[in-house]
Design a protein around this motif. Structure first.
Motif, PDB file in Angstrom:
ATOM      1  N   ASP A 209      12.712 -20.393   5.471  1.00  0.00           N
ATOM      2  CA  ASP A 209      12.333 -20.466   4.050  1.00  0.00           C
ATOM      3  C   ASP A 209      10.981 -20.937   3.842  1.00  0.00           C
ATOM      4  OD1 ASP A 209      12.263 -20.431   1.293  1.00  0.00           O
ATOM      5  OD2 ASP A 209      14.044 -21.951   0.971  1.00  0.00           O
ATOM      6  N   ALA A 210       9.965 -20.320   3.475  1.00  0.00           N
ATOM      7  CA  ALA A 210       8.637 -20.870   3.281  1.00  0.00           C
ATOM      8  C   ALA A 210       8.465 -21.979   2.299  1.00  0.00           C
ATOM      9  CB  ALA A 210       7.400 -19.829   2.831  1.00  0.00           C
ATOM     10  N   SER A 211       9.460 -21.916   1.137  1.00  0.00           N
ATOM     11  CA  SER A 211       9.598 -22.753   0.016  1.00  0.00           C
ATOM     12  C   SER A 211       9.986 -24.232   0.588  1.00  0.00           C
ATOM     13  CB  SER A 211      10.385 -22.379  -0.880  1.00  0.00           C
ATOM     14  OG  SER A 211      11.694 -22.443  -0.344  1.00  0.00           O
ATOM     15  N   TYR A 212      10.478 -24.212   1.666  1.00  0.00           N
ATOM     16  CA  TYR A 212      11.032 -25.668   2.399  1.00  0.00           C
ATOM     17  C   TYR A 212       9.881 -26.457   2.981  1.00  0.00           C
ATOM     18  CZ  TYR A 212      13.177 -28.886   5.488  1.00  0.00           C
ATOM     19  OH  TYR A 212      13.522 -29.907   6.175  1.00  0.00           O
ATOM     20  N   LEU A 213       8.700 -25.605   3.579  1.00  0.00           N
ATOM     21  CA  LEU A 213       7.605 -26.206   3.949  1.00  0.00           C
ATOM     22  C   LEU A 213       6.788 -26.660   2.854  1.00  0.00           C
ATOM     23  CD1 LEU A 213       8.438 -24.661   6.785  1.00  0.00           C
ATOM     24  CD2 LEU A 213       6.062 -25.018   7.185  1.00  0.00           C
ATOM     25  N   SER A 255      -4.279 -25.197   2.377  1.00  0.00           N
ATOM     26  CA  SER A 255      -3.896 -23.920   1.869  1.00  0.00           C
ATOM     27  C   SER A 255      -2.339 -23.772   2.221  1.00  0.00           C
ATOM     28  CB  SER A 255      -4.567 -22.638   2.658  1.00  0.00           C
ATOM     29  OG  SER A 255      -6.006 -22.786   2.063  1.00  0.00           O
ATOM     30  N   LEU A 256      -1.751 -23.364   1.222  1.00  0.00           N
ATOM     31  CA  LEU A 256      -0.041 -23.503   1.288  1.00  0.00           C
ATOM     32  C   LEU A 256       0.450 -22.028   1.236  1.00  0.00           C
ATOM     33  CD1 LEU A 256       0.725 -26.425  -0.646  1.00  0.00           C
ATOM     34  CD2 LEU A 256       0.281 -26.413   1.369  1.00  0.00           C
ATOM     35  N   THR A 257      -0.196 -21.094   2.310  1.00  0.00           N
ATOM     36  CA  THR A 257      -0.102 -19.512   2.266  1.00  0.00           C
ATOM     37  C   THR A 257      -0.905 -18.549   1.701  1.00  0.00           C
ATOM     38  OG1 THR A 257       1.393 -19.132   0.454  1.00  0.00           O
ATOM     39  CG2 THR A 257       2.400 -19.814   2.550  1.00  0.00           C
ATOM     40  N   GLU A 258      -1.950 -19.408   0.749  1.00  0.00           N
ATOM     41  CA  GLU A 258      -2.771 -18.563   0.032  1.00  0.00           C
ATOM     42  C   GLU A 258      -3.978 -18.041   1.269  1.00  0.00           C
ATOM     43  OE1 GLU A 258      -1.612 -21.842  -2.695  1.00  0.00           O
ATOM     44  OE2 GLU A 258      -2.209 -21.631  -0.423  1.00  0.00           O
TER      45      GLU A 258
END
Length: 467
Positions: A209-213, A255-258
């Motif tokens: 789950d990417a939202s966890y990071l 950057s958080l996946t952007e």
């Protein structure tokens, strides 16, 4: 007079409440901002850490000092270059630092009477360690004029906040390892994966789950906020709150996946180059002041020197922020030139309205040669308008070229020299990791796969243990 000069490594501006974030990551930082001045549009001209801090302490951009690359063996800062702690020490300030940048380059220890290296056995440094070293130092020197540099790394990968900070940002009923969640797949199958497997992901387990990071990052920010609260309590307890110029700044964002960048700080997009910058000096800086124009990190050195009634060297790229702080202007620069040379090599131009980026070497990323963003309509930099606004792109490309030519003044471009002699520093790091599992760079780029790398990585560990 005391100066507490605080680097908040990898702290992204828009993850703070005082910069508009809605999660409760920064209640104490928000309070400090309300007691002084917040610079809404502060930028890191050079990224990442090594070059950013070199610019901060010299007041000069990397193209002028020659330090443009993070991790390059070619980077050297001549001893004759003016260095902020050294100037202050010669002026009678007791200079101290709690920092580990000396592990990168020797010049980061220059000018300090007391250099307390915060490095430990692990790369990750807890803000608690910084406070445990800094607070006794403040108590010992509270009756002297001092300059103290503190470097907090909490927001940097690996994100390992204390567990009790995480539930505020991640629902405890969610499972970060749920096999039906595939939001990590792009990150795991990115060409940069071997580096982050080694330095980050393996410490967290097989998160799906990417939202966890994202939540872990926010938890790190909140943990950092609490450490700053402790630091500030010390200033009050020692009776030096009113006499202390407190300066807080990010060296770069995250950057958080952007832009296909996963929990890292490369790319000249605002997620990485827009940094927090906050100052407080009771009685000297008016409370709740907000400067909305463009400023940059190299402005910090002349600002500190002016506050200390010292003359700044004449050849700085930075300009004192005091006119903006006092309301006599709203910005120190109309144009900011940007640079990076670690994961990728690129340069850019940032104005109030537009961002232009020119990529020289894209490393493990896919980048067009030129990018142009209309920040008025597209603040998240998602639509490249270089083809639809060719005149604007040409004008900014020319501005970048003219600035490079003027700043170099006949010297060889240090970025081109780094690329020619050694290549991108972080590509070499990936190549070293790939070599341990029997892969080459070209082979890996042709087929980057988490499953493939993990199998070879685990096999290599088994063989190493057996031998």
């Amino acid at each position: 007079m005391k100066v507490v000069f605080v680097s908040l490594d990898t702290l992204r501006a828009d993850r703070l409440g005082c910069y508009g974030y809605t999660q409760a990551t920064s209640p104490y930082l928000d309070q400090i901002a309300s007691e002084g001045v917040l610079f809404a549009q502060a930028f890191a001209a050079d990224i990442p850490t090594e070059v950013a801090h070199t610019g901060i302490f010299t007041g000069k951009v990397g193209l002028r000092t020659g330090v443009v690359s993070h991790g390059s063996p070619m980077s050297q800062l001549p001893k004759h270059v003016d260095w902020l702690p050294e100037i202050l020490r010669k002026a009678g300030f007791v200079t101290g630092a709690v920092d580990n940048l000396y592990q990168l380059k020797e010049w980061f220890a220059r000018g300090y009477r007391y250099y307390i290296n915060s490095v430990g056995r692990e790369r990750w440094i807890d803000g608690r360690t910084v406070n445990d070293l800094a607070i006794p130092w403040i108590r010992d020197h509270k009756d002297e004029d001092f300059f103290l540099f503190l470097h907090y790394w909490d927001c940097h990968t690996p994100y390992l906040p204390p567990k009790d900070y995480v539930p505020s940002f991640y629902d405890e009923h969610n499972n970060p390892y749920d096999p039906s969640n595939h939001s990590m797949e792009r990150a795991y199958n990115h060409p940069a994966y071997p580096f982050f497997k080694y330095h980050h992901y393996r410490l967290l387990g097989d998160v799906t789950d990417a939202s966890y990071l994202h939540a872990l990052y926010d938890a790190e920010v909140r943990y950092l906020d609490d450490r700053l609260c402790e630091l500030d309590a010390c200033l009050r307890e020692q009776g030096i709150y009113d006499d202390t110029l407190l300066i807080l700044f990010g060296d770069h964002g995250e950057s958080l996946t952007e832009h296909d960048i996963y929990w890292d700080h490369c790319g000249l997009y605002d997620t990485t180059v827009h940094v927090p910058m906050i100052m407080r000096w009771p009685g000297r800086i008016p409370p709740r002041r907000r400067v909305r124009g463009l400023v940059q990190q190299v402005d910090l050195m002349p600002t500190v020197l002016e506050a200390a009634c010292l003359n700044a060297p004449p050849d700085l790229d930075g300009k004192s922020l005091w006119p903006a702080i006092e309301g006599r202007c709203e910005q120190t620069h109309s144009t900011i030139y940007l640079s990076e040379c670690a994961w990728q090599a690129s340069r850019g131009v940032r104005t109030s309205d537009y961002k232009f980026i020119q990529t020289i070497d894209s490393g493990p990323f896919v980048r067009p040669p030129c990018e142009l963003y209309d920040l008025r309509l597209d603040p998240n930099e998602t639509i490249n308008v270089v083809d639809s606004l060719p005149e604007q792109a040409l004008a900014m490309a020319q501005s970048l070229h003219d600035w490079i030519t003027y700043t170099l003044d006949g010297r060889e471009d240090p970025m081109i020299e780094v690329l020619r002699c050694h290549g991108l520093p972080f590509r070499r790091r990936i190549e070293q990791i790939l070599g341990q599992v029997g892969l080459t760079w070209d082979d890996w780029l042709a087929h980057p796969s988490k499953e493939r790398f993990d199998e070879l990585y685990d096999m290599n560990r088994v063989l190493a243990n057996e031998s």
